[in-house]
Design a protein around this motif. Structure first.
Motif, short mmCIF file in Angstrom:
data_model
loop_
_atom_site.label_atom_id
_atom_site.label_comp_id
_atom_site.label_asym_id
_atom_site.label_seq_id
_atom_site.Cartn_x
_atom_site.Cartn_y
_atom_site.Cartn_z
N GLU A 49 22.14 -4.42 31.62
CA GLU A 49 22.45 -5.53 32.53
C GLU A 49 23.88 -6.01 32.33
O GLU A 49 24.35 -6.88 33.09
CB GLU A 49 21.47 -6.68 32.31
CG GLU A 49 21.59 -7.44 30.98
CD GLU A 49 20.90 -6.76 29.81
OE1 GLU A 49 20.45 -5.60 29.97
OE2 GLU A 49 20.81 -7.38 28.73
N TYR A 88 26.35 -11.16 29.33
CA TYR A 88 25.85 -11.48 30.65
C TYR A 88 24.59 -12.32 30.53
O TYR A 88 23.76 -12.00 29.69
CB TYR A 88 25.53 -10.18 31.43
CG TYR A 88 24.84 -10.44 32.74
CD1 TYR A 88 25.56 -10.83 33.85
CD2 TYR A 88 23.45 -10.33 32.85
CE1 TYR A 88 24.93 -11.10 35.06
CE2 TYR A 88 22.81 -10.60 34.05
CZ TYR A 88 23.56 -10.98 35.13
OH TYR A 88 22.94 -11.25 36.33
N PRO A 89 24.38 -13.35 31.34
CA PRO A 89 25.19 -13.72 32.49
C PRO A 89 26.32 -14.70 32.19
O PRO A 89 27.18 -14.92 33.05
CB PRO A 89 24.16 -14.37 33.42
CG PRO A 89 23.16 -14.98 32.51
CD PRO A 89 23.08 -14.06 31.32
N MET A 120 18.47 -3.17 34.71
CA MET A 120 17.79 -4.08 33.78
C MET A 120 17.89 -5.55 34.19
O MET A 120 17.98 -6.43 33.33
CB MET A 120 18.35 -3.90 32.36
CG MET A 120 18.11 -2.50 31.81
SD MET A 120 18.66 -2.32 30.09
CE MET A 120 18.14 -0.63 29.73
N GLY A 121 17.94 -5.80 35.49
CA GLY A 121 17.93 -7.18 35.97
C GLY A 121 19.29 -7.76 36.27
O GLY A 121 19.39 -8.93 36.64
N HIS B 317 16.58 -11.11 24.98
CA HIS B 317 16.22 -10.85 26.37
C HIS B 317 14.71 -10.72 26.46
O HIS B 317 14.03 -10.62 25.43
CB HIS B 317 16.89 -9.56 26.85
CG HIS B 317 16.67 -8.37 25.95
ND1 HIS B 317 15.49 -7.66 25.95
CD2 HIS B 317 17.45 -7.81 24.98
CE1 HIS B 317 15.58 -6.69 25.04
NE2 HIS B 317 16.74 -6.76 24.42
N HIS B 324 14.89 -4.02 28.49
CA HIS B 324 15.59 -5.29 28.73
C HIS B 324 15.11 -5.83 30.07
O HIS B 324 15.15 -5.10 31.07
CB HIS B 324 17.11 -5.10 28.87
CG HIS B 324 17.83 -4.74 27.62
ND1 HIS B 324 19.17 -5.02 27.45
CD2 HIS B 324 17.44 -4.12 26.49
CE1 HIS B 324 19.57 -4.57 26.26
NE2 HIS B 324 18.54 -4.02 25.67
N PRO B 326 15.24 -9.69 32.55
CA PRO B 326 15.57 -11.11 32.59
C PRO B 326 14.29 -11.94 32.43
O PRO B 326 13.21 -11.43 32.70
CB PRO B 326 16.15 -11.28 34.00
CG PRO B 326 15.59 -10.18 34.81
CD PRO B 326 15.29 -9.04 33.86
N TYR B 328 17.49 -13.58 30.18
CA TYR B 328 18.18 -13.33 28.93
C TYR B 328 18.39 -14.65 28.19
O TYR B 328 18.54 -15.71 28.81
CB TYR B 328 19.53 -12.66 29.20
CG TYR B 328 19.44 -11.58 30.26
CD1 TYR B 328 18.80 -10.38 30.00
CD2 TYR B 328 19.95 -11.80 31.53
CE1 TYR B 328 18.68 -9.41 30.98
CE2 TYR B 328 19.83 -10.83 32.53
CZ TYR B 328 19.20 -9.64 32.24
OH TYR B 328 19.06 -8.69 33.22
#
Lengths: 400, 400
Positions: A49, A88-89, A120-121, B317, B324, B326, B328
């Motif tokens: 991600e 991230y984020p 991965m989102g 995460h 992984h 979200p 996170y």
């Protein structure tokens, strides 16, 4: 035989990108895809991600990474500067990329995508919110025809795949567990490769080995993407194997249909038919040959033998840094090269060229079992070159 | 403990999709993502250049697959009909999907993407060339909070990860090869899981085992995504391990920092600091807690200890069907939940909820070595539940 890609390859690849860039109106070429970034610079990472972005301008190569990758980039002679966001984020990766492009004086880019992939989102803004973006697929095109150095790595991969496949056969017997035989062959193959290559080995794995060999067994072989069942092997079981090794990021593919104990009459019939189809396909290959022709040769043979209803897929695909790469050996592609104007399938690369490396793997699947070999075959200037070489005949694939 | 997902879970998931569909103006929900298709139906496949597409209408669930997957779909009680194209590119997969939607009387869809992903060289038309398409990310949202049944599978995964991690420690000694120790622990862990579960094991692998354990070692541990070097273990080496098991498609994550021989003073200092950071993070977790808060607690502790320059990534995460997922555990996410209006990071799911399953893995990295444990922690109605349970203390992680 070399086991790492020569540095000159990266120089040549970057030069091709810069030539194309010079012929365009854009200020830089930009890459978000992990494999493309590795292809151009040798920096390889796990695509997560956290976006990674490569910018290639006429005189600079700059990489933006999450903080955790910084030390892995330093020392890479192809990369002039590394920039990072923390994570991230929170770290705002695309803002960081935009800042790098701004510092480079870049207003317009030709990119492999308009932003980072949603791995991965990940869910972030388009790059075109910051600069003018047109997309290009230069690296995907460059990767289709391999250089001699790339073919050499795939050939080296085939060597270790062959060894691991020997271990696979050696550990196979009635009563053995197919998962455990697979893992043991992978472990022993990896050990041999690591010990044989020593410092020549390009370190590539994380808590795993560079060589993988294994099989699906019994009724699961009736499914082209079947599984390894949790049951011991029995006399009469059909196996469909697979073996490969990671050699500086390149892969080969070796698959065999094997038998635990003597093959029955039906097994032998379909095995020989599959072998003949594979031989016909390879005999038909060469530079300038449409991929569709090779698939059609197999289909025509299956039709003649009355087994088209037992076919489940086309004859093969390219292989290199990815396990499957275009062009595919598929009847649908050639139709477009021949002028068919339907819009469903891309029509480029419908012809085999020197440096293409194909898996050739026609399969036959009954309700009870599957029959498929896969060999890795390079196209040369005047023919083909077998990179895999494990015995293909019935006698070489019966486990007694 | 269950080792396969109960059938009722799929029924419940499809009901949620249909409720959302009923509240929309669209005729069907459409999915191209392999994990989303598996989540809704239990049909799992390798995402390749061959598109697979699930259509969920108010009264039908229909799947379009390449010919090679047809037999793997049959018998799935959630799927009312399976359609196929022969292969890509010749088979025109999106045309086939369009035909299926037309037969269902579908003119407008809410889809996870406007066409199939560009995996392994796939390059096809947008779905919106055939029907009206709006995108939705319903399944991605549904997957964030796990059901009790899903948490049970992750807990089962942690059990086999724990066993494999024991094997990893047992085979570690000066002079051992780290790749081989990793592969041996994976093989033995897989064998134990397969033999213990027998027919309760949900078959998931192809030529490999369901359990993976391994490590990176020595100076490579200084890199969060370091590699396993081709050199034997020495007294003084730091190891960062990882172990997981695939339990009907769900994963846990167990990582430990270990030492070959006694830990030096600096090793012990950073190890204890990392352990304390991890404990502080887990103590701070619970339902209703912003993810940013948990990351901030660790950052504040690192600041107090003067080691923020040794941090390389956020605290963790989510995990489940993907390694992984979200949300996170990142300071940047909470800022948005708190009303920060910058546009870089999505602001949903910034708060921990029951059913979220987090890896908690703050790390410290010097020039010579890294220090990181990772545990898998579920959020409950009133606190947290540790799913991984391997010893965390120094004494439990020194190999003598």
């Amino acid at each position: 035989m070399p086991t790492t890609l020569p540095a000159g390859e990266y120089r040549d690849r970057l030069a091709v990108v810069r030539d194309r860039l010079a012929a365009s109106d854009a200020d830089a070429a930009v890459y978000f895809g992990a494999t493309s970034i590795e292809y151009l610079t040798g920096f390889h990472h796990i695509q997560t991600e956290r976006p990674v972005c490569l910018a290639v301008s006429p005189d600079r190569v700059e990489l933006t990474v999450p903080r955790l990758e910084v030390e892995r980039v330093r020392g890479n002679p192809r990369i002039d500067a590394v920039h990072d966001y923390f994570d991230y984020p929170g770290g705002d990766p695309l803002e960081t990329v935009a800042g790098v492009l701004d510092e480079l004086g870049v207003d317009s880019v030709l990119a492999d995508a308009d932003g980072a992939p949603g791995a991965m989102g990940y869910d972030g803004p388009a790059l075109s919110e910051f600069v003018d973006v047109e997309t290009q697929s230069w690296v995907a095109e460059m990767r289709e025809a391999k250089s001699d150095a790339e073919v050499a790595l795939i050939r080296e991969s085939a060597r270790w795949a062959n060894l691991a496949h020997r271990y696979l056969a050696a550990h196979t017997e009635p009563g053995a567990h197919p998962v455990t035989v697979s893992q043991r062959a992978s472990m022993e193959g990896s050990r041999a490769m690591l010990d044989a290559l020593g410092d020549e080995y390009a370190v590539r794995t994380r808590g795993d080995g560079p060589v993988h060999a294994g099989y699906i067994s019994g009724e699961e072989t009736a499914l082209p993407h079947g599984h390894t069942p949790n049951e011991r092997l029995s006399v009469g079981d059909v196996l469909i194997t697979g073996a490969t090794a990671n050699v500086d990021g390149y892969y080969s593919e070796l698959e065999r249909t094997m038998f635990v104990g003597e093959a029955g009459d039906e097994d032998e019939h379909y095995f020989e038919l599959m072998c003949e189809a594979q031989q016909l396909a390879i005999d038909a290959m060469g530079p300038g040959v449409p991929v569709s022709h090779v698939d059609q040769v197999v289909w025509d043979y299956f039709a003649e033998q009355g087994v088209t209803d037992l076919a489940r897929h086309h004859v093969g695909h390219n292989i290199g840094m990815d396990g499957h790469e275009p062009p595919y050996v598929d009847r649908g592609w050639g139709a477009h090269a021949a002028g068919d104007d339907t819009e469903m399938a891309p029509d480029r690369d419908a012809v085999m060229e020197p440096g293409h490396v194909y898996t050739i793997e026609p399969g036959i699947y009954t309700a009870d079992a599957g029959y498929r070999h896969s060999d890795t075959i390079a196209i040369t200037e005047d023919g083909v070159d077998w990179l895999t070489y494990y015995p293909r005949d019935l006698e070489g694939n019966v486990i007694r």
